[in-house]
Motif scaffolding. Sequence first.
Motif, mmCIF file in Angstrom:
data_model
loop_
_atom_site.group_PDB
_atom_site.id
_atom_site.type_symbol
_atom_site.label_atom_id
_atom_site.label_comp_id
_atom_site.label_asym_id
_atom_site.label_seq_id
_atom_site.Cartn_x
_atom_site.Cartn_y
_atom_site.Cartn_z
ATOM 1 N N PHE A 1 0.721 -1.204 -0.145
ATOM 2 C CA PHE A 1 0.099 0.220 0.051
ATOM 3 C C PHE A 1 0.828 1.240 -0.105
ATOM 4 C CE2 PHE A 1 -2.560 -3.370 1.624
ATOM 5 C CZ PHE A 1 -3.817 -3.256 0.910
ATOM 6 N N ASP A 2 2.244 1.005 -0.328
ATOM 7 C CA ASP A 2 3.254 2.353 -0.244
ATOM 8 C C ASP A 2 3.508 2.467 -1.807
ATOM 9 O OD1 ASP A 2 4.773 4.294 -0.301
ATOM 10 O OD2 ASP A 2 6.184 3.234 1.118
ATOM 11 N N SER A 3 2.806 3.255 -2.596
ATOM 12 C CA SER A 3 3.401 3.349 -4.142
ATOM 13 C C SER A 3 4.633 3.841 -4.337
ATOM 14 C CB SER A 3 2.329 3.915 -4.710
ATOM 15 O OG SER A 3 1.982 5.439 -4.287
ATOM 16 N N ALA A 4 5.399 4.183 -3.199
ATOM 17 C CA ALA A 4 6.578 4.891 -3.528
ATOM 18 C C ALA A 4 7.918 3.953 -3.050
ATOM 19 C CB ALA A 4 6.953 6.110 -2.719
ATOM 20 N N SER A 5 7.166 2.683 -2.515
ATOM 21 C CA SER A 5 8.282 1.473 -1.869
ATOM 22 C C SER A 5 9.258 1.020 -3.148
ATOM 23 C CB SER A 5 7.739 0.339 -1.121
ATOM 24 O OG SER A 5 6.618 -0.289 -2.139
ATOM 25 N N PRO A 6 10.171 0.443 -2.771
ATOM 26 C CA PRO A 6 11.283 0.021 -3.779
ATOM 27 C C PRO A 6 10.483 -1.382 -4.493
ATOM 28 C CG PRO A 6 12.409 0.400 -1.889
ATOM 29 C CD PRO A 6 11.066 0.451 -1.497
ATOM 30 N N PHE A 7 9.638 -1.987 -3.723
ATOM 31 C CA PHE A 7 9.195 -3.331 -4.105
ATOM 32 C C PHE A 7 7.466 -3.051 -4.121
ATOM 33 C CE2 PHE A 7 7.513 -7.669 -4.032
ATOM 34 C CZ PHE A 7 8.226 -8.270 -5.001
ATOM 35 N N TYR A 8 6.770 -2.980 -5.015
ATOM 36 C CA TYR A 8 5.269 -2.410 -4.790
ATOM 37 C C TYR A 8 4.468 -3.337 -5.890
ATOM 38 C CZ TYR A 8 1.240 0.458 -5.682
ATOM 39 O OH TYR A 8 0.086 0.931 -5.752
ATOM 40 N N PHE B 1 26.206 10.337 -19.732
ATOM 41 C CA PHE B 1 25.108 10.510 -18.487
ATOM 42 C C PHE B 1 25.421 9.503 -17.356
ATOM 43 C CE2 PHE B 1 23.105 7.840 -21.672
ATOM 44 C CZ PHE B 1 22.473 6.806 -20.808
ATOM 45 N N THR B 2 25.048 9.904 -16.348
ATOM 46 C CA THR B 2 24.621 8.995 -15.204
ATOM 47 C C THR B 2 23.413 8.276 -15.011
ATOM 48 O OG1 THR B 2 26.566 9.981 -14.018
ATOM 49 C CG2 THR B 2 25.331 8.314 -12.567
ATOM 50 N N ARG B 3 23.249 7.064 -14.909
ATOM 51 C CA ARG B 3 21.880 6.613 -14.869
ATOM 52 C C ARG B 3 21.694 6.255 -13.399
ATOM 53 N NH1 ARG B 3 19.310 3.008 -19.371
ATOM 54 N NH2 ARG B 3 19.052 5.085 -20.207
ATOM 55 N N PHE B 4 20.422 6.666 -12.899
ATOM 56 C CA PHE B 4 19.779 6.151 -11.494
ATOM 57 C C PHE B 4 18.582 5.512 -11.741
ATOM 58 C CE2 PHE B 4 22.290 9.898 -10.910
ATOM 59 C CZ PHE B 4 23.064 9.788 -9.817
ATOM 60 N N ALA B 5 18.614 4.138 -11.489
ATOM 61 C CA ALA B 5 17.508 3.129 -12.112
ATOM 62 C C ALA B 5 17.045 2.403 -10.576
ATOM 63 C CB ALA B 5 17.935 2.400 -13.118
ATOM 64 N N GLY B 6 15.986 1.785 -10.697
ATOM 65 C CA GLY B 6 15.468 1.148 -9.772
ATOM 66 C C GLY B 6 14.002 0.895 -9.677
ATOM 67 N N THR B 7 13.735 0.205 -8.673
ATOM 68 C CA THR B 7 12.133 -0.359 -8.344
ATOM 69 C C THR B 7 11.807 -1.373 -8.908
ATOM 70 O OG1 THR B 7 10.723 1.100 -9.507
ATOM 71 C CG2 THR B 7 11.710 2.277 -7.590
ATOM 72 N N MET B 8 10.718 -2.212 -8.325
ATOM 73 C CA MET B 8 10.168 -3.347 -8.908
ATOM 74 C C MET B 8 8.611 -3.100 -8.490
ATOM 75 S SD MET B 8 10.213 -5.947 -10.736
ATOM 76 C CE MET B 8 11.776 -6.745 -10.759
ATOM 77 N N GLU B 9 7.934 -2.785 -9.713
ATOM 78 C CA GLU B 9 6.528 -2.573 -9.666
ATOM 79 C C GLU B 9 5.746 -3.497 -10.421
ATOM 80 O OE1 GLU B 9 3.343 0.993 -11.230
ATOM 81 O OE2 GLU B 9 5.490 1.584 -10.727
ATOM 82 N N PHE B 10 4.879 -4.228 -9.716
ATOM 83 C CA PHE B 10 3.893 -5.076 -10.386
ATOM 84 C C PHE B 10 2.435 -4.445 -10.359
ATOM 85 C CE2 PHE B 10 6.946 -8.142 -8.589
ATOM 86 C CZ PHE B 10 7.601 -8.733 -9.801
#
Length: 416
Positions: free
Chosen positions: A70-77, A304-313
Motif C-alpha cells: 500500500f506504499d506506491s513509493a516503496s522499492p518493491f510495490y 550521462f549517469t543513470r539512476f534506476a530501480g524499483t520493482m512495480e507489479f
Amino acid sequence: MGKNILIIGGGIIGLSSAYFLQKEGHRVTVVDKSDITSGASFVNAGYITPSHIIPLASPGVIAKGIRMMFDSASPFYMKPRWDTEFFKWVWYFHKSATKAKVEKAIPVIRDINLLSRDLFTEIRESKDLGTFQLERKGLLMLYKTKASYDHEMEVARRAGDMGLEVSELDKGRLQAIEPKVKIDAEGAIHYECDGHMTPTQFMPKMVRYLEEVGVRIKRKEEVLDIVASAQGISEIKTDKNTYSVDELVLSAGSWSGNLAKKLHVELPLQGGKGYRINVKRPTGIGLPAILMEANIAVTPMVGFTRFAGTMEFSGLNAVVRKERVAAIAAGAKRFYPEVDITEEEKGLARTGLRPVSPDGLPYIGKSKKFKNLTFATGHAMMGWSLGPATGKLVAELITGKKTSMDIAPFDPGRTF
C-alpha cells in the motif's frame, strides 16, 4: 540451407537471438510492436552481473511485498488489484521462494551470466557493431547499516566460494576508488566480476548491424494471430503483414505470456516495472553501484549517469508514478549528498517492463506442444546481462547443435 525464422520481440533478447541465428546462416525477421527505441532494453541499469546469483524468488520477498503493497513509493510495490493471473503467479512465486530452490538456482544463474559476459566480449572483439562501452570496473554494493552489510556478506562469501572475484571495502578504501564524488556509506562489497554498458548506445548499433547483414526488422507491427496445427506453427499474422515461418522465437518480454495464450500455452509471467532517471551533467560517479537501503542502481554511462530501480507489479502499462521517481532521487541523495537530481531530470524519467517468471529463472527452450516454437523470455532484472547467452542458446537449439550449457532449468514447460 538455413531456416526461415521469425522472432517476436526486438529487445536485447530478440536482437541477440537474431544476431546468433544469422551467424548460423538462417533467414531472420524480427517483428516488434514498438519502434525499438524504448522499453526495458533501453531503460535498464546496463549491468553484466555474474554476482547476481540469488533469484528474485527468494525467502522473505513475498512478505516484503505485502508489507509494501500500500506504499506506491516503496522499492518493491504490488498494486492491489483483482487479477486471477496475478494471484496464480504470486502463488507460484511463493512456492518457488524456498531455500532449497534458491540453492539449486545459484550455480545456474552464475553460469549463464558468465557465458553472457564472455559473449559480450566476443561481440565487441568481432567489430561487427563497431565500438561500444563495455567496462569491467565491477559493481559496488554500498551499505549504511550492519544489517545490509551482514546480508550482502553472505552473498559475497558464496560468490567467492564459486570463483567470482569479490572484495570488501571500508569507508576509506571506498572513497579512494571513487575520489571524485562524496559517498555517504559505511563501506561496500565490490563485485569485481561484474561489468557495465550503455544500452542506448548498444541497441541502435545492434539494429543497424542486423539490417546491414540482411535481417529484416519490422517496427510498429503488432502480432494479431499465430496460426498453428498439430504439425507446428505455420504463419504469423500482424496488423500489416502475414509471414510464413519454419521456426518461431517468442521473445516479446512482458507480453510473451499473452502471446502464448493465442497458442493455448501457459507461460506464467508478470511485468515488473522499473524506472530510470538520466543525469547528463558530470556527477563524479565512476563506478556502478547499488545503494542497498534505497534499492537503487547507479551506472556511469556514455554521456550521462543513470539512476534506476524499483520493482512495480501493476499490470502492462508505461505509467510513470511521480512518487516512485521522487523516491529514486531522494535515495540517490542519501548516498551521494552532493548530487542533486533536478525537477526537469525527474520529469524526463522513463519506465520499462521486465518479464518476471515465478521462480526468477528465464524461459529458454523448445515448446513441448509445438516443435518449431522456441521461448526466450522471463529474464526479470537480468535481461540485459543475459541477452547474448540467451541468443546463443536459441541459435544452438534451432540449428540442432549442443547447447553451450545445460538449459534444463530454463524449461518453459516446468511446473512451479
